[in-house]
Write a protein that holds these residues in place. Sequence first.
Motif, PDB file in Angstrom:
ATOM      1  N   TRP A   1       5.206   5.987  -7.245  1.00 37.65           N
ATOM      2  CA  TRP A   1       4.110   5.444  -8.051  1.00 37.65           C
ATOM      3  C   TRP A   1       2.773   6.117  -7.756  1.00 37.65           C
ATOM      4  O   TRP A   1       1.945   6.270  -8.655  1.00 37.65           O
ATOM      5  N   ASP A   2       2.553   6.506  -6.519  1.00 41.39           N
ATOM      6  CA  ASP A   2       1.279   7.115  -6.123  1.00 41.39           C
ATOM      7  C   ASP A   2       1.509   8.563  -5.707  1.00 41.39           C
ATOM      8  O   ASP A   2       2.504   8.876  -5.036  1.00 41.39           O
TER       9      ASP A   2
ATOM     10  N   GLU B   1       4.173  -2.042 -10.485  1.00 35.46           N
ATOM     11  CA  GLU B   1       4.039  -0.628 -10.109  1.00 35.46           C
ATOM     12  C   GLU B   1       4.298  -0.416  -8.620  1.00 35.46           C
ATOM     13  O   GLU B   1       3.507   0.176  -7.892  1.00 35.46           O
ATOM     14  N   THR B   2       5.467  -0.914  -8.179  1.00 38.91           N
ATOM     15  CA  THR B   2       5.866  -0.777  -6.787  1.00 38.91           C
ATOM     16  C   THR B   2       7.389  -0.841  -6.702  1.00 38.91           C
ATOM     17  O   THR B   2       8.070  -1.093  -7.707  1.00 38.91           O
ATOM     18  N   ASN B   3       7.930  -0.621  -5.514  1.00 37.12           N
ATOM     19  CA  ASN B   3       9.365  -0.706  -5.275  1.00 37.12           C
ATOM     20  C   ASN B   3       9.667  -1.835  -4.305  1.00 37.12           C
ATOM     21  O   ASN B   3       8.915  -2.078  -3.356  1.00 37.12           O
ATOM     22  N   HIS B   4      10.758  -2.526  -4.543  1.00 33.74           N
ATOM     23  CA  HIS B   4      11.222  -3.588  -3.650  1.00 33.74           C
ATOM     24  C   HIS B   4      12.490  -3.130  -2.922  1.00 33.74           C
ATOM     25  O   HIS B   4      13.273  -2.339  -3.458  1.00 33.74           O
TER      26      HIS B   4
ATOM     27  N   GLU C   1      13.037  -1.132  -0.461  1.00 38.73           N
ATOM     28  CA  GLU C   1      13.143   0.320  -0.388  1.00 38.73           C
ATOM     29  C   GLU C   1      13.760   0.757   0.931  1.00 38.73           C
ATOM     30  O   GLU C   1      13.413   0.267   1.998  1.00 38.73           O
TER      31      GLU C   1
END
Length: 478
Positions: A265-266, A284-287, A289
Amino acid sequence: MEFDALMLSRIQFAFTIAFHIIFPAFTIGLASWLAALEFNWLRTGNPLYRTLFRFWVKVFAVSFGLGVVSGIVMSYQFGTNWSRFSEFTGNVLGPVIAYEVITAFFLEAAFLGIMLFGWERVGDRLHFFATCMVALGTLISAFWILSANSWMQTPDGFAIENGKAVPVDWFKVVFNPSFPLRYAHMVMGCYLTTAFAVAGMSAWMLLRHPHDAPAAKLAGSRRSLSMALWFATIFVPIQIVIGDLHGLGVLKYQPTKLAAIEGNWDRMANMPLRLFAIPDEVAETNHYEIGIPKIGSWVLTHAFHGVVPGLKEVPRDERPPVWPVFFSFRIMVGIGFAMLGLGLWSLYLRWKGTLFSNRPFLTAAMIMTPSGFGAVLFGWFTAEIGRQPWVVYGHLRTADAVSPIAPGAVTASLLTFIVVYAFVFGFGSYYLAKLLRRGPDPIEDIRGDDLDKKPKRPFSLPDEGLEGRSRHRAQPAE
């Protein structure tokens, strides 16, 4: 999710191309496999290779026919469902597709009948030439199709005049930036698809019989399994290298697609290699991971401190759906490493002398039969979904390419395709299953290890007693 004409047209095209790609992925490799079998028969005079050719050419004929039928449907959709796409790209892609017809289709049409039905009517070497021409035709067909698709991914050599793409440099159109590696990656994928299909089907035939069954019964399956696994063992690592080089091209020309593939995302350096995550497009993130620190940057850029782009760098409406791209890529890579593992296992069993009798290995090879098809499909999902929202990357959005057509019409055609495909491909699959269940015919004059003891005579004529002996008997010297 709104099922409007755009979404329904995308579902319909995805449905038809997913069915279609299965058959070219098999027949491109199978045509070259047939050429290799016939070459070995001409080289050694060993009747086993001719028997294997006669078996696999039946499988090729059915698969080739199903591929042609499913491919015709797709071309019609460019006019019915994607007329605006055709209007924008017609001056560029129209000639490219026409080149495929003029070169590949004409070549295959000229020699396919000889390959399938002409062995008793033409000389052996002429028949081998026909087989090679059919194999070459499949590769030429893939060349033009991959060129057209790659141009949509990395368009080059054109200008836009009056809202339409117009070619200005045909060399750049055909050999666009992503084409060489995408073509190599796809052809190698087709060859590996055939290799694992042949290996898996051969393993299944061996599992049906005890390992001490008569050599005549198992000879064809053993030889097919051995040849297919040698190819896979050698070329799976090469395919992994090609895929890595292709990834560098995606980073350069389609950075947003790469960000979706990696769930990144970044924009960051020292990116971890994400083995698993659940992307959340809203937050806009991952869970959940799971990753290996810094390795991701090295894999993607070949530098531990390499910078990888992020999805947040582009507006939301210019990002592809992250979930299907992220997981499709990992499934494809996972299948690739499973292929590598099976190839290394086969080397160990060759060294032990138990390649044809190790039942766990034969079972694993049988399970891997559809692995090539799966890798090709998930690779295409990654490439095509990752290109969204563009149908021509950076120039034409998918939403602007669809025809002004009523959703009801698309729904009706989609349902019709589902019913027709279920009937046609169900019948074709049933016939293929019957062919594979029967397997190659036994070779009655083969005894044990005699297969590997036959003398090698380059492009020799058949041995005494083989078919065609009377046509090729040498005349006594006067």
